[in-house]
Design a protein around this motif. Structure first.
Motif, PDB file in Angstrom:
ATOM      1  N   LEU A   1      -5.085   4.535  -8.506  1.00 45.90           N
ATOM      2  CA  LEU A   1      -5.501   5.347  -7.312  1.00 45.90           C
ATOM      3  C   LEU A   1      -5.784   4.604  -5.927  1.00 45.90           C
ATOM      4  O   LEU A   1      -5.580   4.579  -4.931  1.00 45.90           O
ATOM      5  N   TRP A   2      -6.988   3.728  -6.311  1.00 45.55           N
ATOM      6  CA  TRP A   2      -7.595   2.875  -5.520  1.00 45.55           C
ATOM      7  C   TRP A   2      -6.638   1.916  -4.843  1.00 45.55           C
ATOM      8  O   TRP A   2      -6.488   1.690  -3.797  1.00 45.55           O
ATOM      9  N   ILE A   3      -5.532   1.216  -5.796  1.00 47.22           N
ATOM     10  CA  ILE A   3      -4.875   0.246  -5.202  1.00 47.22           C
ATOM     11  C   ILE A   3      -3.636   0.915  -4.394  1.00 47.22           C
ATOM     12  O   ILE A   3      -3.146   0.353  -3.169  1.00 47.22           O
ATOM     13  N   TRP A   4      -3.393   2.033  -5.149  1.00 47.24           N
ATOM     14  CA  TRP A   4      -2.295   2.727  -4.077  1.00 47.24           C
ATOM     15  C   TRP A   4      -2.860   2.972  -2.673  1.00 47.24           C
ATOM     16  O   TRP A   4      -1.956   3.192  -1.950  1.00 47.24           O
ATOM     17  N   SER A   5      -3.960   3.543  -2.691  1.00 51.47           N
ATOM     18  CA  SER A   5      -4.290   3.941  -1.279  1.00 51.47           C
ATOM     19  C   SER A   5      -4.481   2.659  -0.359  1.00 51.47           C
ATOM     20  O   SER A   5      -4.261   2.881   0.873  1.00 51.47           O
ATOM     21  N   ILE A   6      -4.673   1.501  -1.004  1.00 47.92           N
ATOM     22  CA  ILE A   6      -4.721   0.270  -0.002  1.00 47.92           C
ATOM     23  C   ILE A   6      -3.336   0.080   0.317  1.00 47.92           C
ATOM     24  O   ILE A   6      -2.976  -0.073   1.662  1.00 47.92           O
ATOM     25  N   PHE A   7      -2.353   0.226  -0.245  1.00 42.32           N
ATOM     26  CA  PHE A   7      -0.978   0.170   0.041  1.00 42.32           C
ATOM     27  C   PHE A   7      -0.359   1.057   0.929  1.00 42.32           C
ATOM     28  O   PHE A   7       0.111   0.689   1.988  1.00 42.32           O
ATOM     29  N   ASP A   8      -0.900   2.512   0.742  1.00 43.36           N
ATOM     30  CA  ASP A   8      -0.461   3.643   1.417  1.00 43.36           C
ATOM     31  C   ASP A   8      -1.115   3.291   2.940  1.00 43.36           C
ATOM     32  O   ASP A   8      -0.437   3.492   3.811  1.00 43.36           O
ATOM     33  N   ALA A   9      -2.348   3.079   2.997  1.00 46.47           N
ATOM     34  CA  ALA A   9      -2.999   2.747   4.298  1.00 46.47           C
ATOM     35  C   ALA A   9      -2.160   1.712   5.002  1.00 46.47           C
ATOM     36  O   ALA A   9      -1.960   1.888   6.220  1.00 46.47           O
ATOM     37  N   TYR A  10      -1.780   0.608   4.646  1.00 40.99           N
ATOM     38  CA  TYR A  10      -1.080  -0.353   5.168  1.00 40.99           C
ATOM     39  C   TYR A  10       0.261   0.026   5.305  1.00 40.99           C
ATOM     40  O   TYR A  10       0.643  -0.049   6.715  1.00 40.99           O
ATOM     41  N   ARG A  11       1.166   0.682   4.610  1.00 34.84           N
ATOM     42  CA  ARG A  11       2.258   1.161   4.738  1.00 34.84           C
ATOM     43  C   ARG A  11       2.245   2.414   6.047  1.00 34.84           C
ATOM     44  O   ARG A  11       2.920   2.269   6.971  1.00 34.84           O
ATOM     45  N   ILE A  12       1.419   3.276   6.057  1.00 35.36           N
ATOM     46  CA  ILE A  12       1.338   4.243   7.052  1.00 35.36           C
ATOM     47  C   ILE A  12       0.879   3.684   8.633  1.00 35.36           C
ATOM     48  O   ILE A  12       1.697   4.037   9.497  1.00 35.36           O
ATOM     49  N   ALA A  13       0.152   2.805   8.570  1.00 36.75           N
ATOM     50  CA  ALA A  13      -0.192   1.878   9.560  1.00 36.75           C
ATOM     51  C   ALA A  13       1.066   1.150  10.174  1.00 36.75           C
ATOM     52  O   ALA A  13       1.312   0.983  11.442  1.00 36.75           O
ATOM     53  N   MET A  14       1.958   0.405   9.391  1.00 33.67           N
ATOM     54  CA  MET A  14       3.082  -0.043   9.722  1.00 33.67           C
ATOM     55  C   MET A  14       4.141   1.019  10.244  1.00 33.67           C
ATOM     56  O   MET A  14       4.637   0.500  11.393  1.00 33.67           O
ATOM     57  N   ILE A  15       4.143   1.972   9.748  1.00 32.48           N
ATOM     58  CA  ILE A  15       4.988   2.965  10.225  1.00 32.48           C
ATOM     59  C   ILE A  15       4.610   3.687  11.662  1.00 32.48           C
ATOM     60  O   ILE A  15       5.332   3.696  12.430  1.00 32.48           O
ATOM     61  N   ASP A  16       3.020   3.873  11.748  1.00 33.55           N
ATOM     62  CA  ASP A  16       2.832   4.220  12.943  1.00 33.55           C
ATOM     63  C   ASP A  16       3.064   3.166  14.179  1.00 33.55           C
ATOM     64  O   ASP A  16       3.526   3.602  15.248  1.00 33.55           O
ATOM     65  N   VAL A  17       2.872   1.824  13.993  1.00 31.23           N
ATOM     66  CA  VAL A  17       3.100   0.791  14.614  1.00 31.23           C
ATOM     67  C   VAL A  17       4.458   0.891  15.256  1.00 31.23           C
ATOM     68  O   VAL A  17       4.725   0.768  16.374  1.00 31.23           O
ATOM     69  N   THR A  18       5.251   0.892  14.059  1.00 34.89           N
ATOM     70  CA  THR A  18       6.810   1.004  14.370  1.00 34.89           C
ATOM     71  C   THR A  18       7.424   2.201  15.254  1.00 34.89           C
ATOM     72  O   THR A  18       8.305   2.098  16.190  1.00 34.89           O
TER      73      THR A  18
END
Length: 109
Positions: free
Chosen positions: A80-97
């Motif tokens: 869950l912790w590793i997934w949260s790191i990936f998810d935070a990065y992914r959502i920020a990338m989507i937000d920037v895009t």
């Protein structure tokens, strides 16, 4: 000679602007750093700060509540912790895009 100096200065500034654009993938310094910062914040265990940083407070709260039973099973918590790191990065990338696309659409109008 003054015209030559102005021309060289203009070319130099244009070159610097192009290099900056390429380094930041056209989304500026914040657009380039936001996903990295979200992932770094998500590295702090138990708090899901990366999700809070992306203004996904409900997701962070849900995951914090989900980790309580997972803490009892030390095998699932790191997943869950590793997934949260990936998810935070992914959502920020989507937000920037999304922000960059919206800005470009408005500029085109």
């Amino acid at each position: 000679n003054k015209g030559g100096f102005k021309s060289k200065l203009k070319n130099s500034l244009g070159t610097i602007r192009l290099i900056w654009y390429e380094l930041t993938a056209g989304v500026g310094a914040w657009g380039s750093l936001k996903p990295l910062l979200a992932a770094l914040l998500a590295l702090i265990p138990f708090l899901f700060i990366g999700q809070h940083f992306n203004r996904e407070h409900q997701k962070a709260f849900d995951w914090m509540m989900l980790q309580v039973p997972l803490l009892l099973t030390l095998v699932l918590f790191p997943i869950l912790w590793i997934w949260s790191i990936f998810d935070a990065y992914r959502i920020a990338m989507i937000d920037v895009t999304m922000n960059e696309n919206e800005k470009r659409v408005l500029e085109a109008l």
